[in-house]
Design a protein around this motif. Structure first.
Motif, mmCIF file in Angstrom:
data_model
loop_
_atom_site.group_PDB
_atom_site.id
_atom_site.type_symbol
_atom_site.label_atom_id
_atom_site.label_comp_id
_atom_site.label_asym_id
_atom_site.label_seq_id
_atom_site.Cartn_x
_atom_site.Cartn_y
_atom_site.Cartn_z
ATOM 1 N N GLY A 123 57.460 49.608 40.716
ATOM 2 C CA GLY A 123 58.478 49.690 41.702
ATOM 3 C C GLY A 123 59.736 49.126 41.381
ATOM 4 N N CYS A 124 60.508 49.006 42.463
ATOM 5 C CA CYS A 124 61.918 48.513 42.456
ATOM 6 C C CYS A 124 61.956 47.071 43.033
ATOM 7 C CB CYS A 124 62.683 49.272 42.905
ATOM 8 S SG CYS A 124 62.666 50.076 44.341
ATOM 9 N N VAL A 125 61.767 47.189 44.424
ATOM 10 C CA VAL A 125 61.876 45.963 45.377
ATOM 11 C C VAL A 125 60.581 45.102 45.426
ATOM 12 C CG1 VAL A 125 63.664 47.017 46.505
ATOM 13 C CG2 VAL A 125 61.440 46.869 47.518
ATOM 14 N N GLN A 126 59.611 45.732 45.396
ATOM 15 C CA GLN A 126 58.214 44.765 45.538
ATOM 16 C C GLN A 126 58.228 43.733 44.313
ATOM 17 O OE1 GLN A 126 54.752 46.874 46.960
ATOM 18 N NE2 GLN A 126 53.593 46.109 45.063
ATOM 19 N N PRO A 127 58.340 43.913 42.931
ATOM 20 C CA PRO A 127 58.332 42.954 42.189
ATOM 21 C C PRO A 127 59.096 41.855 42.426
ATOM 22 C CG PRO A 127 58.410 45.055 41.005
ATOM 23 C CD PRO A 127 58.630 45.194 42.386
ATOM 24 N N GLY A 128 60.263 41.865 42.994
ATOM 25 C CA GLY A 128 61.028 40.676 43.568
ATOM 26 C C GLY A 128 60.464 39.984 44.886
ATOM 27 N N LEU A 129 60.130 40.866 45.602
ATOM 28 C CA LEU A 129 59.934 40.204 47.108
ATOM 29 C C LEU A 129 58.344 39.964 46.856
ATOM 30 C CD1 LEU A 129 61.663 42.984 49.276
ATOM 31 C CD2 LEU A 129 62.234 40.766 49.061
ATOM 32 N N ALA A 130 57.421 40.730 46.438
ATOM 33 C CA ALA A 130 56.216 40.249 46.542
ATOM 34 C C ALA A 130 55.300 40.648 45.339
ATOM 35 C CB ALA A 130 55.305 40.915 47.857
ATOM 36 N N PRO A 131 55.451 39.947 44.379
ATOM 37 C CA PRO A 131 54.934 40.387 43.088
ATOM 38 C C PRO A 131 53.349 39.910 43.191
ATOM 39 C CG PRO A 131 55.892 38.196 42.671
ATOM 40 C CD PRO A 131 56.405 38.696 44.098
ATOM 41 N N SER A 132 52.872 39.161 44.206
ATOM 42 C CA SER A 132 51.383 38.999 44.651
ATOM 43 C C SER A 132 50.602 40.134 44.662
ATOM 44 C CB SER A 132 51.469 38.045 45.759
ATOM 45 O OG SER A 132 51.986 38.490 46.996
ATOM 46 N N ILE A 133 51.349 41.038 45.298
ATOM 47 C CA ILE A 133 50.599 42.238 45.543
ATOM 48 C C ILE A 133 50.048 43.303 44.514
ATOM 49 C CG2 ILE A 133 50.780 44.793 46.959
ATOM 50 C CD1 ILE A 133 53.149 43.611 48.461
ATOM 51 N N ASN A 134 50.795 43.506 43.639
ATOM 52 C CA ASN A 134 50.128 44.203 42.399
ATOM 53 C C ASN A 134 49.159 43.125 41.578
ATOM 54 O OD1 ASN A 134 51.327 46.384 42.719
ATOM 55 N ND2 ASN A 134 52.629 46.430 41.193
ATOM 56 N N ALA A 135 49.322 41.906 41.778
ATOM 57 C CA ALA A 135 48.578 40.967 40.809
ATOM 58 C C ALA A 135 47.296 41.010 41.661
ATOM 59 C CB ALA A 135 49.183 39.413 40.937
ATOM 60 N N SER A 136 47.369 41.053 42.782
ATOM 61 C CA SER A 136 45.832 41.035 43.798
ATOM 62 C C SER A 136 45.105 42.358 43.428
ATOM 63 C CB SER A 136 46.334 41.043 45.423
ATOM 64 O OG SER A 136 46.696 39.423 45.640
ATOM 65 N N ALA A 137 45.915 43.502 43.338
ATOM 66 C CA ALA A 137 45.184 44.622 43.258
ATOM 67 C C ALA A 137 44.511 44.772 41.836
ATOM 68 C CB ALA A 137 46.134 45.722 43.247
ATOM 69 N N ALA A 138 45.292 44.076 40.953
ATOM 70 C CA ALA A 138 44.759 43.917 39.600
ATOM 71 C C ALA A 138 43.462 42.939 39.328
ATOM 72 C CB ALA A 138 45.920 43.327 38.384
ATOM 73 N N ARG A 139 43.673 41.784 39.905
ATOM 74 C CA ARG A 139 42.184 41.073 40.061
ATOM 75 C C ARG A 139 41.179 41.756 40.745
ATOM 76 N NH1 ARG A 139 46.582 37.135 40.465
ATOM 77 N NH2 ARG A 139 46.460 37.365 42.584
#
Length: 415
Positions: A174-190
């Motif tokens: 996405g565009c804004v999520q990596p800057g505002l909350a990179p923890s989201i995709n990392a949590s999904a990956a784990r």
């Protein structure tokens, strides 16, 4: 609803689609009862039925004024009206078509044009937005209150899992999520890693296209969609020896609602139509993926309980845009989380993409209502499934507002 389209749009792709949507409307008004802006303003023209009449008049060639534009601008495009409509009126598509025509006919004041141009050019570019967020956090006291509200505290992403599983899925950065909350995709990956699935991103993919498209830059939005298709295609087709992904996972429901419409929005493009259909068909919200793995989630959680109540706000793009309800809550409960929905959970929180920046007064009123309802649940933590909702709500509460996948990861004791 009978229509007689003006020559400028008659027999065009947008005109044919708009006419079909208008003819499906039977004027019943059920939509009005579930429209957030009508509830706030009490004006028929600030509800779906009134806006449908306005768009009908515009497409029939009636004079277009700034007043028309104002009523259409106030629409959140939350699509709650679509969930309520007994006739299946596709209001969101009609609003996109109507707004585009109005944008061409009613020049906006210069400050407004500048603001919209900045949003269209800055937000979709991850390489520009993420450094801007970091700089903004350093200079936060010097920024306007509106900008300060958007800069929620950073949460560390943590390590991305390195194991490679037989099952692989793509995720949109996405565009804004990596800057505002990179923890989201990392949590999904784990979480997916613990369930035997490798989650990975195609670096060339970026903004889903919704941001520009809903700001009436349809060409720019469609270009963003084509870029994503190009980035994902080797991974879904097996071309060029790329690893094969069985699905494209969306951790932001707003992006999911957009990508699932690629097939329709690019149906006129002879180069991308078939690819867009396939991409849309492969796209799943994260809650859809994990709902299919509920037994494994339950086994991974064991008998441990999360320990505190969580109030979940289902984003409009999930419950109305994608028509997905109950799945995130179902997965959290399987992991021992006590999940509550607040009163009027079908109503928008006021974020709605760029709406909270363009219509801050209405957006903040809706946020106050939503937070009051969430507070009434007695929950210590709030959760949602879209980055816009998370940042909008967090700006006005001291309680943590997390993506539900972050709560699931905590419940499963993976971090």
């Amino acid at each position: 609803m009978q229509t007689k389209l003006a020559d400028f749009i008659k027999h065009t792709r947008d005109g044919d689609e708009a006419e079909a949507i208008l003819r499906a409307c039977v004027h019943c008004g059920f939509c009005t009862a579930t429209c957030p802006t009508y509830q706030l303003l009490g004006d028929e023209l600030d509800g779906p039925r009134g806006r449908i009449y306005l768009i009908k008049q515009v497409l029939e060639g009636a004079p277009v004024t700034a007043k028309t534009q104002t009523h259409l601008d106030r629409c959140l495009t939350c699509r709650s009206c679509e969930s309520t409509c007994p006739s299946g009126v596709r209001y969101g598509r009609l609003a996109d078509i109507g707004r585009k025509v109005v944008e061409q006919k009613v020049p906006r004041p210069l400050p407004e044009r500048i603001k919209r141009a900045v949003l269209k050019e800055a937000l979709p570019r991850r390489w520009l937005f993420t450094p801007a967020v970091k700089l903004g956090r350093l200079a936060k006291p010097l920024l306007s209150k509106q900008l300060q509200d958007k800069l929620v505290a950073a949460r560390p992403a943590g390590a991305w899992p390195q194991r490679v599983h037989a099952r692989r899925m793509l995720v949109l950065q996405g565009c804004v999520q990596p800057g505002l909350a990179p923890s989201i995709n990392a949590s999904a990956a784990r979480v997916l890693d613990a369930l035997g699935i490798t989650l990975y991103a195609a670096p060339e993919a970026g903004c889903c296209g919704a941001l520009r498209y809903h700001l009436n830059d349809h060409d720019g939005g469609l270009d963003d969609m084509r870029r994503n298709i190009d980035a994902w295609w080797p991974h879904v087709s097996g071309e060029h020896g790329a690893p094969h992904a069985e699905a494209i996972v969306m951790t932001a429901s707003g992006c999911g609602a957009s990508v699932k419409e690629y097939g329709h929005l690019l149906a006129h493009d002879p180069v991308y139509a078939a690819k867009a259909q396939r991409i849309a068909a492969m796209t799943q919200d994260l809650s859809e993926v994990l709902a299919g793995l509920e037994p494994q989630v339950r086994a991974l959680a064991g008998k441990a309980a999360y320990g505190e109540r969580v109030a979940y706000h289902p984003p409009c793009t999930l419950q109305h845009g994608q028509q997905i309800r109950g799945k995130a809550e179902q997965v959290l409960r399987a992991a021992g989380v006590d999940v509550a929905l607040c009163a009027d959970s079908h109503l928008c929180c006021g974020s709605a993409g760029t709406y909270s920046m363009l219509q801050p007064e209405l957006a903040n009123q809706l946020r106050e209502r939503k937070l009051a309802a969430l507070d009434d649940t007695g929950a210590a933590t709030y959760a949602s499934a879209n980055i816009g909702c998370l940042t909008h709500l967090q700006a006005a509460t001291d309680k943590p507002v997390l993506h539900w996948i972050e709560i699931l990861e905590q419940a499963l004791k993976l971090s």
